[in-house]
Design a protein around this motif. Structure first.
Motif, PDB file in Angstrom:
ATOM      1  N   LEU A 110       0.828  -1.211   0.000  1.00 29.93           N
ATOM      2  CA  LEU A 110       0.000   0.000   0.000  1.00 29.93           C
ATOM      3  C   LEU A 110       0.862   1.261   0.000  1.00 29.93           C
ATOM      4  O   LEU A 110       0.516   2.260  -0.641  1.00 29.93           O
ATOM      5  N   SER A 111       1.963   1.226   0.722  1.00 35.39           N
ATOM      6  CA  SER A 111       2.868   2.383   0.735  1.00 35.39           C
ATOM      7  C   SER A 111       3.472   2.611  -0.643  1.00 35.39           C
ATOM      8  O   SER A 111       3.629   3.764  -1.078  1.00 35.39           O
ATOM      9  N   LEU A 112       3.794   1.524  -1.325  1.00 37.27           N
ATOM     10  CA  LEU A 112       4.327   1.645  -2.679  1.00 37.27           C
ATOM     11  C   LEU A 112       3.308   2.276  -3.618  1.00 37.27           C
ATOM     12  O   LEU A 112       3.649   3.135  -4.440  1.00 37.27           O
ATOM     13  N   ARG A 113       2.058   1.870  -3.470  1.00 40.92           N
ATOM     14  CA  ARG A 113       1.001   2.454  -4.300  1.00 40.92           C
ATOM     15  C   ARG A 113       0.869   3.953  -4.034  1.00 40.92           C
ATOM     16  O   ARG A 113       0.717   4.753  -4.961  1.00 40.92           O
ATOM     17  N   THR A 114       0.924   4.331  -2.753  1.00 44.42           N
ATOM     18  CA  THR A 114       0.834   5.751  -2.414  1.00 44.42           C
ATOM     19  C   THR A 114       2.007   6.532  -2.988  1.00 44.42           C
ATOM     20  O   THR A 114       1.837   7.638  -3.512  1.00 44.42           O
ATOM     21  N   MET A 115       3.201   5.965  -2.895  1.00 46.68           N
ATOM     22  CA  MET A 115       4.379   6.646  -3.431  1.00 46.68           C
ATOM     23  C   MET A 115       4.284   6.825  -4.944  1.00 46.68           C
ATOM     24  O   MET A 115       4.653   7.876  -5.476  1.00 46.68           O
ATOM     25  N   VAL A 116       3.744   5.817  -5.632  1.00 47.93           N
ATOM     26  CA  VAL A 116       3.568   5.936  -7.080  1.00 47.93           C
ATOM     27  C   VAL A 116       2.612   7.077  -7.401  1.00 47.93           C
ATOM     28  O   VAL A 116       2.840   7.875  -8.323  1.00 47.93           O
ATOM     29  N   GLY A 117       1.512   7.174  -6.616  1.00 49.38           N
ATOM     30  CA  GLY A 117       0.561   8.266  -6.829  1.00 49.38           C
ATOM     31  C   GLY A 117       1.180   9.633  -6.596  1.00 49.38           C
ATOM     32  O   GLY A 117       0.955  10.571  -7.368  1.00 49.38           O
ATOM     33  N   LEU A 118       1.968   9.756  -5.530  1.00 49.16           N
ATOM     34  CA  LEU A 118       2.614  11.032  -5.237  1.00 49.16           C
ATOM     35  C   LEU A 118       3.631  11.407  -6.313  1.00 49.16           C
ATOM     36  O   LEU A 118       3.738  12.584  -6.693  1.00 49.16           O
ATOM     37  N   LEU A 119       4.348  10.403  -6.811  1.00 54.08           N
ATOM     38  CA  LEU A 119       5.317  10.680  -7.882  1.00 54.08           C
ATOM     39  C   LEU A 119       4.615  11.099  -9.168  1.00 54.08           C
ATOM     40  O   LEU A 119       5.101  11.968  -9.902  1.00 54.08           O
ATOM     41  N   TRP A 120       3.449  10.499  -9.444  1.00 53.51           N
ATOM     42  CA  TRP A 120       2.695  10.891 -10.631  1.00 53.51           C
ATOM     43  C   TRP A 120       2.226  12.343 -10.534  1.00 53.51           C
ATOM     44  O   TRP A 120       2.303  13.111 -11.493  1.00 53.51           O
ATOM     45  N   ILE A 121       1.725  12.721  -9.340  1.00 50.80           N
ATOM     46  CA  ILE A 121       1.276  14.095  -9.139  1.00 50.80           C
ATOM     47  C   ILE A 121       2.444  15.061  -9.286  1.00 50.80           C
ATOM     48  O   ILE A 121       2.330  16.129  -9.907  1.00 50.80           O
ATOM     49  N   GLN A 122       3.594  14.690  -8.720  1.00 46.35           N
ATOM     50  CA  GLN A 122       4.777  15.544  -8.829  1.00 46.35           C
ATOM     51  C   GLN A 122       5.198  15.702 -10.290  1.00 46.35           C
ATOM     52  O   GLN A 122       5.559  16.811 -10.734  1.00 46.35           O
ATOM     53  N   ARG A 123       5.146  14.621 -11.043  1.00 46.71           N
ATOM     54  CA  ARG A 123       5.520  14.686 -12.451  1.00 46.71           C
ATOM     55  C   ARG A 123       4.520  15.524 -13.238  1.00 46.71           C
ATOM     56  O   ARG A 123       4.903  16.328 -14.107  1.00 46.71           O
ATOM     57  N   ALA A 124       3.209  15.340 -12.933  1.00 45.08           N
ATOM     58  CA  ALA A 124       2.188  16.126 -13.631  1.00 45.08           C
ATOM     59  C   ALA A 124       2.316  17.607 -13.323  1.00 45.08           C
ATOM     60  O   ALA A 124       2.132  18.465 -14.206  1.00 45.08           O
ATOM     61  N   ALA A 125       2.660  17.941 -12.084  1.00 49.44           N
ATOM     62  CA  ALA A 125       2.838  19.344 -11.723  1.00 49.44           C
ATOM     63  C   ALA A 125       4.053  19.954 -12.405  1.00 49.44           C
ATOM     64  O   ALA A 125       4.069  21.160 -12.712  1.00 49.44           O
ATOM     65  N   ARG A 126       5.063  19.127 -12.658  1.00 54.32           N
ATOM     66  CA  ARG A 126       6.281  19.634 -13.273  1.00 54.32           C
ATOM     67  C   ARG A 126       6.149  19.766 -14.787  1.00 54.32           C
ATOM     68  O   ARG A 126       6.643  20.723 -15.379  1.00 54.32           O
ATOM     69  N   HIS A 127       5.449  18.818 -15.401  1.00 54.81           N
ATOM     70  CA  HIS A 127       5.402  18.788 -16.864  1.00 54.81           C
ATOM     71  C   HIS A 127       4.047  19.192 -17.438  1.00 54.81           C
ATOM     72  O   HIS A 127       3.895  19.203 -18.667  1.00 54.81           O
ATOM     73  N   GLY A 128       3.057  19.494 -16.575  1.00 55.51           N
ATOM     74  CA  GLY A 128       1.756  19.902 -17.075  1.00 55.51           C
ATOM     75  C   GLY A 128       1.819  21.244 -17.808  1.00 55.51           C
ATOM     76  O   GLY A 128       2.690  22.083 -17.545  1.00 55.51           O
TER      77      GLY A 128
END
Length: 414
Positions: A110-128
């Motif tokens: 579950l922690s891995l899933r949360t980390m993947v979600g946070l990394l996706w948001i960080q990437r979207a905020a950077r490249h959006g």
């Protein structure tokens, strides 16, 4: 390490009934507050979820402290002891390591899933993509809502609905389909809703929710309370946003358009941060009559008191519950166990671990052999001899209580 695993395992198992009790009290309180403002229901649900993590945390610390005190007194509490009428306890004790290992593995996943979600948001905020016009509207709404921090806005493809992330450097992710398919005034209403979350620091609360969900993933009450928190949070944000987005009717129309767009993309009509869209629209257009004052909160206070009383009674009647001071044997009150003649001739030796249920009067009323010495005769002789001893009973809150204790007897030839 074994004592830590046992304490942690029994804490997790005890939370099954503790969580059920919290869920029952929360359900009754939320039902009593169904006509109150969502802010009050939100506080009740948050308090119940915090209690879900605080109760087992306190329980675990108490168990560890009790084990340490018992070890220092040369007489340890054993939360994995079996009793003659509860044969499942020794079975659970034998597999407690597997229980804790499975729990830890699920937490890791579950922690891995949360980390993947946070990394996706960080990437979207950077490249959006950046939209100058919408960024200006966002800045204007943020100022109207009293948000002093800079709020970034990014356009992201393949997103169902707006998402707000971050608290120090917040960012609002907007689906590209909304920018092209929704009227500007309705899109502004949705932006006001997301900024309401920024103003309330809801992102931090959501992170805490995710942490509790991860640790206590196995209990349905935790997930139910978390859903209620998110639903009430959306209603609160809607109320705050409608005051700065052209009124409740405009925000309701924006949510309706969002539902249509999600339906056209075969997505469930659930807002990004929780809450059913139709329920939110109904709340905006036809709010339920509000009740306030002490009469509204009184049922919740009574239910909370009943919950604490029931928990206290359950703990007081459990002979495996943690105690302030463990039971200690008074060996001056009895003779040493008699060495069986056949074992003595065969020069059998060993250490037997025994468990005894010591009553409030300091008398052993039940016993069980936990770990054999290798010689059944030596085991039974030690059990029979110690059953004749008197004990200083365990205490909880200064009062003697019945409690299981564990002790070892060593058979050694001199």
């Amino acid at each position: 390490m074994s004592a830590i695993i046992d304490a942690l395992g029994w804490t997790l198992l005890h939370f099954l009934w503790q969580g059920a009790l919290i869920g029952l009290a929360a359900a009754l309180a939320l039902h009593a507050l169904r006509g109150a403002r969502p802010q009050l229901r939100y506080l009740v649900a948050c308090g119940a979820l915090l209690l879900c993590i605080a109760w087992p945390a306190f329980d675990l610390m108490t168990r560890l402290d009790a084990n340490a005190a018992a070890s220092a007194a040369a007489s340890a509490n054993d939360l994995q002891l079996g009793v003659s009428r509860d044969e499942w306890r020794p079975l659970m004790s034998q597999h407690m390591g597997l229980v804790v290992a499975a729990w830890a593995a699920c937490i890791g996943a579950l922690s891995l899933r949360t980390m993947v979600g946070l990394l996706w948001i960080q990437r979207a905020a950077r490249h959006g993509a950046v939209h100058a016009g919408l960024q200006q509207r966002t800045d204007r709404l943020a100022e109207a809502l009293g948000i002093a921090r800079s709020v970034r806005l990014r356009i992201v493809a393949h997103l169902a609905s707006p998402v707000t992330a971050g608290w120090w450097r917040p960012v609002v992710l907007v689906p590209a389909s909304l920018v092209s398919g929704m009227p500007p005034d309705l899109l502004e209403a949705l932006l006001a809703h997301e900024l309401a979350h920024v103003r309330r620091f809801d992102y931090l609360v959501n992170l805490l929710q995710n942490a509790i969900e991860t640790v206590l993933f196995y209990h349905p009450v935790v997930w139910w309370l978390s859903r209620r928190i998110r639903a009430e949070r959306e209603l609160i944000a809607d109320e705050l946003a409608s005051a700065h987005a052209g009124g409740a009717h405009r925000l309701a129309l924006a949510l309706s358009e969002l539902e249509k767009l999600q339906f056209s993309h075969q997505r469930t009509a659930i807002a990004a941060n929780g809450g059913d869209l139709m329920q939110r629209i109904t709340h905006l257009l036809r709010p339920a009559p509000q009740r306030s004052g002490w009469k509204t909160a009184a049922p919740a206070m009574v239910l909370a008191a009943l919950c604490l009383t029931a928990a206290g009674c359950a703990t007081a009647g459990d002979p495996n519950a943690p105690v302030d001071k463990p039971a200690i044997a008074d060996f001056s009150s009895c003779k040493k166990p008699v060495w069986p003649e056949s074992s003595l001739k065969a020069e059998h030796t060993g250490t037997v671990t025994l468990s005894f249920l010591i009553s409030e009067a300091g008398k052993p009323v039940e016993s069980k052999i936990v770990n054999s010495s290798g010689d059944p005769l030596l085991d039974e002789a030690a059990r029979t001899g110690i059953m004749k001893c008197s004990f200083h009973p365990a205490t909880r809150g200064g009062a003697p209580v019945a409690h299981w204790m564990k002790m070892q007897y060593v058979w050694v030839l001199h």
